[in-house]
Write an enzyme that holds these catalytic residues in place. Structure first.
Site, PDB file in Angstrom:
ATOM      1  N   CYS A 190      -2.402   6.001  10.019  1.00  0.00           N
ATOM      2  CA  CYS A 190      -3.352   5.239  10.188  1.00  0.00           C
ATOM      3  C   CYS A 190      -4.254   5.241  11.596  1.00  0.00           C
ATOM      4  O   CYS A 190      -5.330   4.722  11.746  1.00  0.00           O
ATOM      5  CB  CYS A 190      -3.162   3.977  10.107  1.00  0.00           C
ATOM      6  SG  CYS A 190      -2.725   3.614   8.174  1.00  0.00           S
TER       7      CYS A 190
HETATM    8  N1  COA Z   1       1.515 -10.204  -7.143  1.00  0.00           N
HETATM    9  C1  COA Z   1       2.179 -11.321  -7.179  1.00  0.00           C
HETATM   10  N2  COA Z   1       3.259 -11.406  -6.334  1.00  0.00           N
HETATM   11  C2  COA Z   1       3.570 -10.469  -5.556  1.00  0.00           C
HETATM   12  C3  COA Z   1       2.905  -9.276  -5.516  1.00  0.00           C
HETATM   13  C4  COA Z   1       2.039  -9.120  -6.187  1.00  0.00           C
HETATM   14  N3  COA Z   1       1.147  -8.059  -6.557  1.00  0.00           N
HETATM   15  N4  COA Z   1       3.495  -8.546  -4.510  1.00  0.00           N
HETATM   16  C5  COA Z   1       4.736  -9.205  -4.056  1.00  0.00           C
HETATM   17  N5  COA Z   1       4.717 -10.356  -4.603  1.00  0.00           N
HETATM   18  C6  COA Z   1       5.726 -11.414  -4.417  1.00  0.00           C
HETATM   19  C7  COA Z   1       7.021 -10.777  -3.633  1.00  0.00           C
HETATM   20  O1  COA Z   1       7.832 -10.380  -4.743  1.00  0.00           O
HETATM   21  C8  COA Z   1       7.558 -11.891  -2.979  1.00  0.00           C
HETATM   22  O2  COA Z   1       8.264 -12.593  -3.946  1.00  0.00           O
HETATM   23  P1  COA Z   1       9.549 -13.427  -3.587  1.00  0.00           P
HETATM   24  O3  COA Z   1       9.102 -14.363  -2.241  1.00  0.00           O
HETATM   25  O4  COA Z   1      10.075 -14.248  -4.866  1.00  0.00           O
HETATM   26  O5  COA Z   1      10.570 -12.464  -3.171  1.00  0.00           O
HETATM   27  C9  COA Z   1       6.227 -12.558  -2.620  1.00  0.00           C
HETATM   28  O6  COA Z   1       5.249 -12.195  -3.264  1.00  0.00           O
HETATM   29  C10 COA Z   1       5.933 -12.367  -1.024  1.00  0.00           C
HETATM   30  O7  COA Z   1       5.869 -10.821  -0.924  1.00  0.00           O
HETATM   31  P2  COA Z   1       5.969 -10.439   0.612  1.00  0.00           P
HETATM   32  O8  COA Z   1       5.827  -8.737   0.376  1.00  0.00           O
HETATM   33  O9  COA Z   1       6.717 -11.007   1.514  1.00  0.00           O
HETATM   34  O10 COA Z   1       4.418 -10.717   1.139  1.00  0.00           O
HETATM   35  P3  COA Z   1       3.523 -10.786   2.554  1.00  0.00           P
HETATM   36  O11 COA Z   1       3.192 -12.170   2.894  1.00  0.00           O
HETATM   37  O12 COA Z   1       4.400  -9.974   3.375  1.00  0.00           O
HETATM   38  O13 COA Z   1       2.673  -9.871   2.138  1.00  0.00           O
HETATM   39  C11 COA Z   1       1.745  -7.435   2.517  1.00  0.00           C
HETATM   40  C12 COA Z   1       2.468  -8.446   1.633  1.00  0.00           C
HETATM   41  C13 COA Z   1       1.918  -6.139   2.082  1.00  0.00           C
HETATM   42  C14 COA Z   1       0.389  -7.782   2.191  1.00  0.00           C
HETATM   43  C15 COA Z   1       1.998  -7.913   4.096  1.00  0.00           C
HETATM   44  O14 COA Z   1       3.487  -7.892   4.222  1.00  0.00           O
HETATM   45  C16 COA Z   1       1.397  -6.853   4.745  1.00  0.00           C
HETATM   46  O15 COA Z   1       0.014  -6.636   4.874  1.00  0.00           O
HETATM   47  N6  COA Z   1       2.229  -6.191   5.711  1.00  0.00           N
HETATM   48  C17 COA Z   1       1.618  -5.367   6.825  1.00  0.00           C
HETATM   49  C18 COA Z   1       1.070  -4.190   5.941  1.00  0.00           C
HETATM   50  C19 COA Z   1       0.409  -3.003   6.969  1.00  0.00           C
HETATM   51  O16 COA Z   1      -0.352  -3.042   7.620  1.00  0.00           O
HETATM   52  N7  COA Z   1       0.988  -1.806   6.634  1.00  0.00           N
HETATM   53  C20 COA Z   1       0.444  -0.788   7.071  1.00  0.00           C
HETATM   54  C21 COA Z   1       0.067   0.396   6.174  1.00  0.00           C
HETATM   55  S1  COA Z   1      -0.539   1.823   6.749  1.00  0.00           S
END
Ligand code: COA
Length: 374
Positions: free
Chosen positions: A156
């Site tokens: 990225c």
């Molecule tokens: N729909 C519904 N629920 C979902 C889901 C979806 N598409 N995806 C995950 N969930 C659930 C998970 O299973 C989890 O359930 P649980 O609490 O029962 O275990 C809950 O939602 C929370 O998931 P989590 O992964 O902890 O969510 P989050 O708030 O961390 O958001 C991201 C996820 C990926 C958006 C976030 O972590 C993020 O943006 N991280 C940084 C990513 C980044 O910048 N990456 C760089 C890539 S180059």
């Protein structure tokens, strides 16, 4: 020594979009199909059923509303769940080169320059569609640019690392100008069958023309300073690579052959790294947070950008001070901060300072401090 400047940028946006509603409907159909096919294993407790995705979660967790893609038909087909792209012959332009070409022509047009004014092409992106020859050399050839070209990959952060490489070459006098292009077909390495990440990425290409400031023909942004940093992490990883077939199950449909991340850890670890990086870069250049008129941040997650914006400026950014494009484009890897810069920089006045910052896998972070010159 010469002063490097950004004199033009361009964005290629694919014609197809996938809304969160379309994405979730396709994923849920895939999950139902998979669960039905594995009903016995699920009943026996040998397999966890796939849970449905949700539009509400996606919007709340990421801020993403839709994404542009090179092919939606395959992505939205529960039997396929990845883009379907035509196999091109070796004598045809490759798809990444074609996307980059469009963005590059727009950057040249904005700068009022032609290919004869360009010495170098750097293709800086998260993925290259083949091992060799370098995509950058094909793009150089298609544009008809003399000089040299090379590929680089810092995930990225590729665009800002590419800008630093180009700016340093312009500054030293080894070249007069460089096109840094960032074609990103993120749909190709995203695991659309995993609800934890299936909403994250989109496709796009950006281009940035870096020249000696004395060669600029219109308004431009002087590159005051660039700074890059890396620190190894496995929290964003993709194990696909050229040794794949040499491993026992290497050609199997393995989860780790697509994008994988530990999103929570990324969030927790990258935010302080980026905030500190920007603060130290600004301090080293004598730029205070009251001097900064705009922040063009990497476009991965709205909450992340809100946090960084507040940390850097010392207050909640005013509307327009830290523009997001991720709601429309999703995370387009290296291209995200350049889309934001390209779309939201024309209105700045002479003397205004701004900062581009990208960050991601590696971990990696790159920042560019700019001053508007009219
Ligand atoms: N729909 C519904 N629920 C979902 C889901 C979806 N598409 N995806 C995950 N969930 C659930 C998970 O299973 C989890 O359930 P649980 O609490 O029962 O275990 C809950 O939602 C929370 O998931 P989590 O992964 O902890 O969510 P989050 O708030 O961390 O958001 C991201 C996820 C990926 C958006 C976030 O972590 C993020 O943006 N991280 C940084 C990513 C980044 O910048 N990456 C760089 C890539 S180059």
């Amino acid at each position: 020594m010469f002063t490097p400047a950004i004199t033009g940028t361009g964005v290629f946006t694919p014609s197809q979009t996938i809304t969160n509603a379309e994405l979730v409907a396709a994923f849920n159909a895939y999950a139902d199909k998979t669960n039905a096919e594995n009903a016995k294993a699920i009943a026996a407790g040998e397999m966890e059923p796939l849970a449905h995705s949700s539009e509400e979660f996606i919007l709340k967790a990421s801020g993403i509303e839709q994404r542009y893609v090179m092919d939606k038909s395959g992505v939205l087909n529960p039997e396929v769940m990845h883009p379907l792209l035509r196999q091109r012959g070796d004598d045809e332009p490759s798809i990444m080169a074609e996307m980059a070409l469009d963005a590059a022509k727009k950057a040249l047009a904005q700068a009022g320059k032609t290919v004869a004014d360009v010495d170098t092409v750097i293709c800086a992106a998260s993925n290259m569609e083949r091992a060799y020859p370098a995509l950058a050399i094909e793009i150089q050839d298609l544009l008809g640019i003399k000089g040299f070209a090379f590929d680089m990959n810092v995930a990225c952060s590729s665009a800002t690392f590419g800008i630093q490489a180009a700016a340093d070459m312009v500054r030293s006098g080894s070249i007069r100008s460089a096109l840094v292009v960032n074609p990103e077909i993120c749909s190709g390495h995203l695991e659309w069958r995993d609800r934890d990440c299936h909403f994250i990425f989109g496709d796009v290409a950006t281009a940035t023309l870096i020249e000696r400031s004395e060669d600029a023909t219109g308004a431009y942004f002087e590159i005051l300073s660039t700074r890059c940093a890396t620190s190894f992490s496995n929290n964003i990883r993709n194990n696909n690579g050229y040794l794949r077939r040499s491993r026992p199950d290497g050609v199997e449909d393995r989860r780790d052959m697509q994008f994988m991340q530990n999103g929570r850890k990324v969030f927790k670890e990258v935010l302080p790294m980026v905030s500190q990086h920007i603060a130290e870069h600004m301090e080293a250049e004598g730029v205070s947070n009251t001097d900064l008129k705009r922040l063009w941040l990497h476009q991965a997650n709205k909450t992340m950008n809100d946090f960084i914006g507040k940390k850097v400026l010392g207050r909640t950014p005013e509307a327009g001070e830290q523009p997001n494009i991720l709601q429309d484009y999703a995370n387009t890897s290296s291209a995200g901060s350049i889309i934001a810069f390209s779309k939201y920089s024309d209105d700045l006045s002479a003397g205004d300072l701004g900062l581009i910052c990208s960050f991601g896998a590696g971990y990696s972070v790159g920042s560019v401090i700019l001053r508007r010159v009219s």
